[in-house]
Every structure is written in structure tokens, then in C-alpha cells.
Design a protein around this motif. Structure first.
Motif, short mmCIF file in Angstrom:
data_model
loop_
_atom_site.label_atom_id
_atom_site.label_comp_id
_atom_site.label_asym_id
_atom_site.label_seq_id
_atom_site.Cartn_x
_atom_site.Cartn_y
_atom_site.Cartn_z
N GLY A 32 0.84 -1.21 0.00
CA GLY A 32 0.00 0.00 0.00
C GLY A 32 0.87 1.25 0.00
N THR A 33 1.91 1.22 0.82
CA THR A 33 2.81 2.38 0.90
C THR A 33 3.51 2.61 -0.43
OG1 THR A 33 3.18 1.94 3.23
CG2 THR A 33 4.84 3.29 2.13
N VAL A 34 4.02 1.53 -1.02
CA VAL A 34 4.73 1.65 -2.30
C VAL A 34 3.79 2.19 -3.38
CG1 VAL A 34 5.87 0.32 -4.14
CG2 VAL A 34 6.49 -0.08 -1.75
N ARG A 35 2.53 1.74 -3.33
CA ARG A 35 1.56 2.23 -4.31
C ARG A 35 1.35 3.75 -4.17
NH1 ARG A 35 -1.50 -2.29 -4.00
NH2 ARG A 35 -2.68 -1.45 -2.26
N GLU A 36 1.29 4.19 -2.92
CA GLU A 36 1.09 5.63 -2.70
C GLU A 36 2.31 6.43 -3.16
OE1 GLU A 36 -0.28 6.62 1.27
OE2 GLU A 36 -1.70 4.94 1.19
N ILE A 37 3.49 5.89 -2.89
CA ILE A 37 4.71 6.59 -3.33
C ILE A 37 4.71 6.68 -4.86
CG2 ILE A 37 7.24 6.44 -3.46
CD1 ILE A 37 7.18 5.00 -0.74
N ARG A 38 4.33 5.57 -5.49
CA ARG A 38 4.31 5.52 -6.95
C ARG A 38 3.37 6.60 -7.53
NH1 ARG A 38 4.39 1.71 -11.39
NH2 ARG A 38 2.56 2.13 -12.63
N ARG A 39 2.20 6.69 -6.93
CA ARG A 39 1.23 7.68 -7.44
C ARG A 39 1.74 9.11 -7.21
NH1 ARG A 39 -4.20 5.12 -5.50
NH2 ARG A 39 -2.81 4.18 -4.52
N ALA A 40 2.34 9.33 -6.04
CA ALA A 40 2.84 10.68 -5.74
C ALA A 40 3.94 11.08 -6.73
CB ALA A 40 3.37 10.74 -4.31
N LEU A 41 4.81 10.13 -7.05
CA LEU A 41 5.90 10.43 -7.99
C LEU A 41 5.37 10.68 -9.40
CD1 LEU A 41 8.57 7.81 -6.82
CD2 LEU A 41 8.70 10.29 -6.52
N LEU A 42 4.42 9.86 -9.82
CA LEU A 42 3.85 10.04 -11.16
C LEU A 42 3.13 11.38 -11.26
CD1 LEU A 42 2.56 6.45 -12.00
CD2 LEU A 42 4.49 7.65 -13.05
N ASP A 43 2.40 11.74 -10.20
CA ASP A 43 1.70 13.03 -10.21
C ASP A 43 2.68 14.20 -10.19
OD1 ASP A 43 -0.66 11.74 -10.35
OD2 ASP A 43 -1.23 12.02 -8.25
N ALA A 44 3.91 13.94 -9.72
CA ALA A 44 4.93 15.00 -9.72
C ALA A 44 5.70 15.01 -11.03
CB ALA A 44 5.88 14.80 -8.54
N ASP A 45 5.19 14.27 -12.04
CA ASP A 45 5.80 14.25 -13.37
C ASP A 45 7.15 13.54 -13.44
OD1 ASP A 45 3.84 15.38 -14.89
OD2 ASP A 45 4.59 17.43 -14.69
N VAL A 46 7.41 12.66 -12.50
CA VAL A 46 8.65 11.88 -12.59
C VAL A 46 8.43 10.83 -13.69
CG1 VAL A 46 10.29 10.42 -11.33
CG2 VAL A 46 9.05 12.24 -10.13
N ALA A 47 9.46 10.58 -14.48
CA ALA A 47 9.32 9.67 -15.62
C ALA A 47 8.93 8.27 -15.16
CB ALA A 47 10.63 9.62 -16.39
N LEU A 48 8.07 7.64 -15.94
CA LEU A 48 7.54 6.32 -15.57
C LEU A 48 8.65 5.30 -15.33
CD1 LEU A 48 5.07 4.52 -15.17
CD2 LEU A 48 5.08 4.06 -17.63
N ALA A 49 9.64 5.26 -16.20
CA ALA A 49 10.72 4.27 -16.05
C ALA A 49 11.45 4.47 -14.72
CB ALA A 49 11.71 4.40 -17.21
N VAL A 50 11.63 5.73 -14.34
CA VAL A 50 12.32 6.04 -13.08
C VAL A 50 11.45 5.62 -11.90
CG1 VAL A 50 13.30 7.91 -11.69
CG2 VAL A 50 13.56 7.95 -14.18
N VAL A 51 10.16 5.91 -12.01
CA VAL A 51 9.23 5.56 -10.93
C VAL A 51 9.20 4.04 -10.74
CG1 VAL A 51 6.82 5.61 -10.17
CG2 VAL A 51 7.79 7.59 -11.34
#
Ligand code: GDP
Length: 300
Positions: free
Chosen positions: A31-50
Motif C-alpha cells: 500500500g505504501t509503495v503504491r502511494e509513493i508511486r502515485r505521488a511520484l507520477l503526479d509530480a511528473d517523474v518519468a515512468l521508467a524512473v518511478v
């Protein structure tokens, strides 16, 4: 400097929830990793990096270092911190100087990315450190670029080499070479070459920048990127890496409301270190980039 407001807030919130738990189950970690993933994607971090980032965090968080930890939630935060430092380049990397002066530093980037401003900031900082930089104006595309660099040089108290109108030097590659020769003759120990930038990546611009690189054999080629560029960061960085094979990155406009995407994507995607953070329009708004401090700022 940017605090990466939303990204920072969301990660703080995620970790606050995590801290309410004692032992962590695999479901808590997922659950935590999923939230981190969403936060990074919403911050425009590149998908491959996320993807890479979250898979590393997940593997480590499910392993012994967390299950054996006295405070598992704190250990997860520590892992996220370490992995953030890693994608930001790990160790701080300083500007490299030539053994035999002059050190040649070439700047490249899109128009408006902050190259000319950075040239002035760098010259000023180098002067303060006892160097004698020469700014070389090789942006001959934009009508006002040479003037702008002249003004910046004056404000920085640095010397400038600019093609004089009517002297036949209309070729940026020749100007760059002549600038380096001039520096050698006039005992300037650092040469900063400002190059042309277009609004988008452009084959002719890249060829010109690549020719300047070949002609001057720089010790550093710094790619200046606007931190607020968002999802275009990766494609732009890759195009400049292919075109001029830059040695380091300057993140500009980090004082604005950057969401974090460019900062968190570029070093990781290109494998080139971020060397400077440019944090304002003033000539003193320049800081060496520290991956660990940036990570702490994001997680604060
Ligand atoms: P160039 O076309 O790449 O040479 O970009 P410039 O140096 O002309 O910068 C474009 C605009 O961004 C100018 O208005 C600068 O004042 C502004 N700028 C450059 N660096 C920064 C920075 O670090 N922070 C802020 N807020 N503005 C900047």
C-alpha cells in the motif's frame, strides 16, 4: 529552493499513516509503495524512473532490514531516502577543471532554460573563487542573445568575447574556437561558452552544438534544464545527451513551483550528475547540488 510542495506533502502523509502501525505486513508495504508511486507520477517523474525506484524500495522494504528493525516504519522512510539520493546521483559531483588551463565549459539547453543567466552566475562564482573566467557568446540565433550575455557579463564583472558586428564572425563554431584562443592568450583560466537554444529540440541546433563541442574539446558540457519542464524532461535530456553527450546537468528555476519531475528523472535517466541548482534570477542564486540535501528536502 523548491520544497516540492505536493510531492513532499504526499510522502509525508504516506509515512504518517505508516508510522501508526507497529509491525508491517506485506500488504502495508504494498500500500505504501503504491502511494509513493502515485505521488511520484503526479509530480511528473518519468515512468521508467518511478518503476525502478518503487521496485527497489519494495524489495528492500519486504526484506530483513525492515522486519528486523526496531522501528519498521522509520526503516522504510530511511530506505526511501537512500533510494532518492541514489536516483539523484548519489554523491555530490563538483565541477571539473582541466589540469592545464583554460578549463572549457560549454552550455547547452533549450531556449529559455536559463543558460545565459547560469553563465553569469557561474562566472560570478568562479571570480569569487579566484578564477578569471571568459564568457564566449556563441548564441548567434537569437538577435538579442549577445547583448544579453554582455549585460550578464558586466553584472558578473566577467570578461566577454563576442563577435563584433561586421567583423565577419557569424559562425558560432569559429567564434567558440576564437574565444578559447583568446582566453589562452589573455590568461583566462576558465572559458564559458553560451550556445544557441531553440524552443524545441532541433536537428540543426544539435549539429551546431555538436560542432562547437568537437571544435573546443570542453572539459565540461553542462545541460541546463528548466525544473518546471515536467514530462518533457526525459525526451529533452535524451536528445541533448545524444546530440552533445553532456557531462553534467544544471537544474534551473528550482525556486519556482517545480513538481520534482525533472529533478528526479534526469540524473537517473541519463546517468549524468546534477552539478548545480539555479535558484533565482539574481546572479548569486546558484548552489552546488547535493543529492542528499535534496532528498531530505523532499522528505521533510
Ligand atoms: P536561455 O534562453 O537559456 O539563455 O535562458 P535565460 O538565461 O535568458 O533565462 C530565461 C528566463 O528565465 C529569464 O527571464 C531569466 O531571468 C529566468 N531565469 C533563469 N534562471 C532562473 C532561475 O534559476 N530562477 C528563476 N526564477 N528564473 C530564472
Amino acid at each position: 529552493m523548491a520544497t516540492f510542495g505536493t510531492l513532499s506533502d504526499r510522502l509525508t502523509e504516506t509515512f504518517r499513516n505508516l508510522r501508526t502501525k507497529g509491525k508491517l505486513s506485506p500488504a502495508d508495504i504494498d500500500g505504501t509503495v503504491r502511494e509513493i508511486r502515485r505521488a511520484l507520477l503526479d509530480a511528473d517523474v518519468a515512468l521508467a524512473v518511478v518503476k525502478d525506484f518503487t521496485s527497489k524500495v519494495r524489495d528492500r522494504a519486504l526484506g530483513d532490514e525492515v522486519s528486523r528493525a526496531l522501528n519498521p516504519a522509520q526503516q522504510v522512510v530511511q530506505i526511501v531516502n537512500e533510494e532518492l539520493v541514489a536516483i539523484l546521483g548519489g554523491q555530490q559531483r563538483r565541477l571539473q577543471f582541466a589540469k592545464q588551463p583554460p578549463t572549457v565549459i560549454m552550455l547547452a539547453g533549450l531556449q529559455g532554460s536559463g543558460k545565459t543567466t547560469f553563465a553569469g552566475k557561474l562566472a560570478k562564482q568562479l571570480e569569487k573563487d579566484g578564477h578569471t573566467p571568459l564568457l564566449v557568446a556563441c548564441d548567434l540565433q537569437r538577435p538579442n542573445a549577445v547583448n544579453q550575455l554582455t549585460v550578464v557579463a558586466e553584472r558578473a564583472g566577467a570578461a566577454i568575447f563576442a563577435p563584433e558586428p561586421g567583423n565577419g564572425v557569424g559562425d558560432p563554431v569559429k567564434v567558440a574556437k576564437a574565444g578559447v584562443d583568446h582566453a589562452r592568450r589573455q590568461q583566462h583560466d576558465v572559458v564559458i561558452i553560451d550556445t544557441a537554444g531553440r524552443l524545441g529540440v532541433d536537428a540543426e541546433l544539435m549539429r551546431q552544438a555538436s560542432d562547437i563541442r568537437k571544435a573546443t574539446d570542453p572539459d565540461e558540457v553542462l545541460f541546463v534544464i528548466d525544473s518546471m519542464i515536467g514530462q518533457d524532461a526525459v525526451a529533452t535530456a535524451r536528445a541533448f545527451q545524444d546530440g552533445v553527450d553532456f557531462t553534467g546537468v544544471v537544474l534551473s528555476k528550482l525556486d519556482g513551483d517545480a513538481r520534482g519531475g525533472a529533478a528526479l528523472s534526469v540524473a537517473s535517466v541519463t546517468g549524468r550528475p546534477i552539478i548545480f541548482a539555479s535558484t533565482g534570477e539574481g546572479l548569486d542564486d546558484l548552489e552546488p547540488f547535493h543529492p542528499d540535501r535534496m532528498a531530505s528536502r523532499i522528505l521533510d
